[in-house]
Scaffold this motif. Structure first.
Motif, PDB file in Angstrom:
ATOM      1  N   THR A  21       3.758   5.767   0.918  1.00 38.36           N
ATOM      2  CA  THR A  21       3.469   3.947   2.201  1.00 38.36           C
ATOM      3  C   THR A  21       2.652   3.668   0.800  1.00 38.36           C
ATOM      4  OG1 THR A  21       2.467   5.238   3.614  1.00 38.36           O
ATOM      5  CG2 THR A  21       4.168   4.315   3.968  1.00 38.36           C
ATOM      6  N   TYR A  22       1.355   4.269   0.031  1.00 35.11           N
ATOM      7  CA  TYR A  22       0.723   4.198  -0.417  1.00 35.11           C
ATOM      8  C   TYR A  22       0.781   4.073  -1.881  1.00 35.11           C
ATOM      9  CZ  TYR A  22      -2.719   8.000   2.005  1.00 35.11           C
ATOM     10  OH  TYR A  22      -3.042   8.872   2.816  1.00 35.11           O
ATOM     11  N   ILE A  25       2.078  -0.266  -1.322  1.00 41.02           N
ATOM     12  CA  ILE A  25       1.153  -0.518  -0.170  1.00 41.02           C
ATOM     13  C   ILE A  25       0.733  -0.702  -0.953  1.00 41.02           C
ATOM     14  CG2 ILE A  25      -0.560  -1.161   0.381  1.00 41.02           C
ATOM     15  CD1 ILE A  25       0.220   0.630   2.932  1.00 41.02           C
ATOM     16  N   ALA A  28       2.827  -3.676  -3.158  1.00 40.94           N
ATOM     17  CA  ALA A  28       2.253  -5.008  -2.458  1.00 40.94           C
ATOM     18  C   ALA A  28       1.384  -5.592  -2.928  1.00 40.94           C
ATOM     19  CB  ALA A  28       3.131  -4.284  -1.267  1.00 40.94           C
ATOM     20  N   SER A  29       0.630  -5.048  -2.930  1.00 47.07           N
ATOM     21  CA  SER A  29      -1.329  -6.197  -3.336  1.00 47.07           C
ATOM     22  C   SER A  29      -1.530  -6.022  -4.285  1.00 47.07           C
ATOM     23  CB  SER A  29      -2.293  -4.517  -3.064  1.00 47.07           C
ATOM     24  OG  SER A  29      -2.295  -3.987  -0.887  1.00 47.07           O
ATOM     25  N   GLY A  32       0.566  -9.855  -4.253  1.00 51.11           N
ATOM     26  CA  GLY A  32       0.161 -10.719  -3.518  1.00 51.11           C
ATOM     27  C   GLY A  32      -0.909 -11.424  -4.814  1.00 51.11           C
ATOM     28  N   GLU A  61       4.039 -11.216   0.076  1.00 51.04           N
ATOM     29  CA  GLU A  61       3.427  -9.723   0.307  1.00 51.04           C
ATOM     30  C   GLU A  61       2.152  -9.540   1.544  1.00 51.04           C
ATOM     31  OE1 GLU A  61       4.546  -7.322  -1.806  1.00 51.04           O
ATOM     32  OE2 GLU A  61       6.204  -9.587  -3.198  1.00 51.04           O
ATOM     33  N   LEU A  62       2.041 -10.411   2.257  1.00 49.10           N
ATOM     34  CA  LEU A  62       0.789 -10.110   2.981  1.00 49.10           C
ATOM     35  C   LEU A  62       1.902  -9.415   3.850  1.00 49.10           C
ATOM     36  CD1 LEU A  62      -1.718 -10.367   3.342  1.00 49.10           C
ATOM     37  CD2 LEU A  62      -1.392 -13.187   4.625  1.00 49.10           C
ATOM     38  N   ILE A  65       2.699  -5.577   3.631  1.00 50.24           N
ATOM     39  CA  ILE A  65       1.464  -4.494   3.764  1.00 50.24           C
ATOM     40  C   ILE A  65       1.700  -3.774   4.870  1.00 50.24           C
ATOM     41  CG2 ILE A  65      -0.626  -3.887   3.296  1.00 50.24           C
ATOM     42  CD1 ILE A  65      -0.297  -6.332   1.411  1.00 50.24           C
ATOM     43  N   TYR A  68       5.411  -2.344   5.753  1.00 49.72           N
ATOM     44  CA  TYR A  68       5.346  -1.364   5.091  1.00 49.72           C
ATOM     45  C   TYR A  68       4.341   0.217   5.649  1.00 49.72           C
ATOM     46  CZ  TYR A  68       7.887  -2.678   1.093  1.00 49.72           C
ATOM     47  OH  TYR A  68       8.420  -3.349  -0.020  1.00 49.72           O
ATOM     48  N   TRP A  69       3.375   0.420   6.047  1.00 47.83           N
ATOM     49  CA  TRP A  69       2.714   1.301   6.491  1.00 47.83           C
ATOM     50  C   TRP A  69       3.528   1.517   8.079  1.00 47.83           C
ATOM     51  CZ3 TRP A  69      -0.015   1.449  11.197  1.00 47.83           C
ATOM     52  CH2 TRP A  69      -0.967   2.318  11.327  1.00 47.83           C
TER      53      TRP A  69
END
Length: 210
Positions: A21-22, A25, A28-29, A32, A61-62, A65, A68-69
């Motif tokens: 997930t790291y 994420i 995706a950040s 985004g 992307e918002l 995140i 995904y987590w």
């Protein structure tokens, strides 16, 4: 402790427990931030199109995140059921097992038990991270597209209001492709015919005076 030592400890900690997930994420950040920025820098598109596209990309992307987590953590939760039967005895040599059974304790046996405990923790962590990876992939394939298809359009429509057409434009659009009949006056009779109607001359013998 110097800055280099702190950075080393951070890298070691992430290396021991590098959750999938790291990575997703972080990706995706970056997407985004960068994708909407690059879209807005495109000078070949209209401003309205750029705003709409950039907003959709940022919202996608918002949404991705937290999904995904949540998906990764939810999938990793089930690892405790899969690793329930793993113990230190699975990683101990047979000789050490016999010595422990006979009540022999020394530094070598203690070291073997410690190493076996570390192997158990590593195995459990690998299983957990593999399940997290499966959860992240599932989120990317199914969950995120479904959530985005439901949530993005209403949000975008509230932020960017579509311009309303005037009544004249609406009437012009409706009547643009409407064929108006043409009136032709032949003496006392008035005939209407369509402008785009294809007519052919009557050739050959006509029966019945038609």
């Amino acid at each position: 402790m110097t800055l280099a030592d702190k950075l080393k400890n951070i890298c070691l900690s992430l290396g021991k427990n590098n959750k999938p997930t790291y990575a997703v994420i972080a990706i995706a950040s970056v997407k985004g931030i960068c994708r909407p920025a690059f879209t807005m820098m495109d000078k070949t598109e209209k401003p309205e199109t750029k705003k709409y596209t950039a907003l959709r990309e940022g919202l996608t992307e918002l949404i991705a995140i937290p999904v995904y987590w949540a998906s990764g953590e939810f999938a990793g939760y089930f690892s405790k059921y899969l690793t329930k039967g793993i113990t230190e005895g699975d990683f101990l040599p047979n000789k050490v097992k016999e010595d422990i059974k006979n009540g022999i304790t020394n530094e070598s046996i203690k070291k073997s038990i410690k190493n076996a405990a570390e192997r158990v923790n590593e195995t459990k962590l690998k299983v957990t991270n593999n399940l997290r990876l499966a959860g992240v992939c599932t989120a990317a394939l199914f969950v995120i597209p479904a959530v985005c298809s439901i949530a993005i359009k209403p949000i975008v429509n509230k932020i960017i209001k579509q311009p309303k057409k005037s009544i004249k434009e609406d009437i012009a659009t409706k009547t643009k492709f409407t064929v108006q009949p043409k009136i032709v006056n032949f003496g006392s009779n008035i005939y209407k015919y369509n402008q785009n109607r294809t007519t052919r001359p009557h050739i050959g013998l006509r029966v019945g005076g038609l």
